[in-house]
Motif scaffolding. Structure first.
Motif, PDB file in Angstrom:
ATOM      1  N   SER A  14     -30.641  38.442  -7.582  1.00 43.29           N
ATOM      2  CA  SER A  14     -31.256  37.821  -8.759  1.00 43.29           C
ATOM      3  C   SER A  14     -32.717  38.262  -8.880  1.00 43.29           C
ATOM      4  CB  SER A  14     -31.152  36.295  -8.663  1.00 43.29           C
ATOM      5  OG  SER A  14     -31.774  35.820  -7.498  1.00 43.29           O
ATOM      6  N   ALA A  81     -30.032  34.555 -13.555  1.00 40.73           N
ATOM      7  CA  ALA A  81     -29.389  33.508 -12.779  1.00 40.73           C
ATOM      8  C   ALA A  81     -28.857  34.034 -11.451  1.00 40.73           C
ATOM      9  CB  ALA A  81     -28.259  32.903 -13.606  1.00 40.73           C
ATOM     10  N   THR A  82     -28.341  33.095 -10.654  1.00 36.70           N
ATOM     11  CA  THR A  82     -27.797  33.401  -9.323  1.00 36.70           C
ATOM     12  C   THR A  82     -26.355  32.910  -9.285  1.00 36.70           C
ATOM     13  OG1 THR A  82     -30.013  33.038  -8.395  1.00 36.70           O
ATOM     14  CG2 THR A  82     -28.184  33.120  -6.840  1.00 36.70           C
ATOM     15  N   SER A 123     -26.555  29.141  -9.447  1.00 32.22           N
ATOM     16  CA  SER A 123     -26.720  28.671 -10.826  1.00 32.22           C
ATOM     17  C   SER A 123     -25.407  28.076 -11.333  1.00 32.22           C
ATOM     18  CB  SER A 123     -27.139  29.826 -11.735  1.00 32.22           C
ATOM     19  OG  SER A 123     -28.330  30.420 -11.266  1.00 32.22           O
TER      20      SER A 123
END
Length: 212
Positions: A14, A81-82, A123
């Protein structure tokens, strides 16, 4: 054909990994592969797969024999995002597809090893929480999570595994030490493959704290 030891590495790519962290990860991965190739047990059995995750999950390296692994540079987006849950979902697909099961006619692969490294938290937490118990049911020889830096959420990683290591800093020394320890852990797994229970991990270096 000799039995394989599948090793899966899930890497957070990310936006927060930009700069020195991802450069250090690239150097660390190359050193890890080089170290493993010095180990005759590992060279005979280890196959490596790398999955990266940011705004999506990707199979960066399909399950590949150690002597055939060729790594390009892993890059990260500017921000984003992750999606760790998506990475676990992709991992489930690949493990179910690629890891050979033992049958009455033939021996399958050794129990795979899984290393997950993140500097944050998922996320897609709902997807992560749905995938985590499925991963745990897949009979991994060991699942190790690395919480890198101060923003990594240990409590979330604990839903996946009780084997967690901490990196206080995200510099070249810390990542280098982590990947050296991963290579030592994989070597231990390749030499003890077939033994029941979790693989015994070597003691981590000073930069890598094992959370008990």
């Amino acid at each position: 054909m000799s039995r394989r030891l599948p090793v899966y590495i899930l890497l957070d790519t990310s936006g927060s990994m930009r700069g020195e962290p991802i450069l250090s990860v690239n150097v660390g991965l190359q050193a890890m592969i080089g170290a493993l190739r010095q180990d005759p047990f590992a060279l005979e059995s280890v196959h490596v797969s790398i999955i990266t995750f940011d705004i999506e999950a990707r199979e960066y390296l399909p399950l590949t024999p150690l002597d055939q692994v060729s790594l390009g540079e892993i890059t990260v987006p500017d921000a984003g995002a992750t999606f760790m849950g998506a990475a676990l979902e992709l991992l489930i697909e690949r493990v179910d597809r690629d890891v050979k099961r033992t049958t009455a006619a033939s021996k399958g692969d050794w129990r795979p090893l899984l290393f997950v490294m993140t500097d944050g938290s998922p996320s897609d937490l709902h997807a992560f929480r749905q995938a985590a118990p499925v991963i745990k049911s897949r009979n991994f020889g060991s699942i190790i999570a690395c919480a890198a830096g101060p923003k990594a959420k240990q409590d979330v990683l604990r839903e996946l595994t009780d084997r967690i290591v901490l990196l206080d800093t995200m510099d070249a020394t810390a990542f280098s030490s982590f990947f050296q320890w991963v290579s030592a852990s994989v070597s231990a797994g390749s030499s003890s493959a077939g033994m029941s229970g979790q693989v015994s991990l070597p003691p981590p270096p000073p930069e890598v704290q094992l959370v008990l």
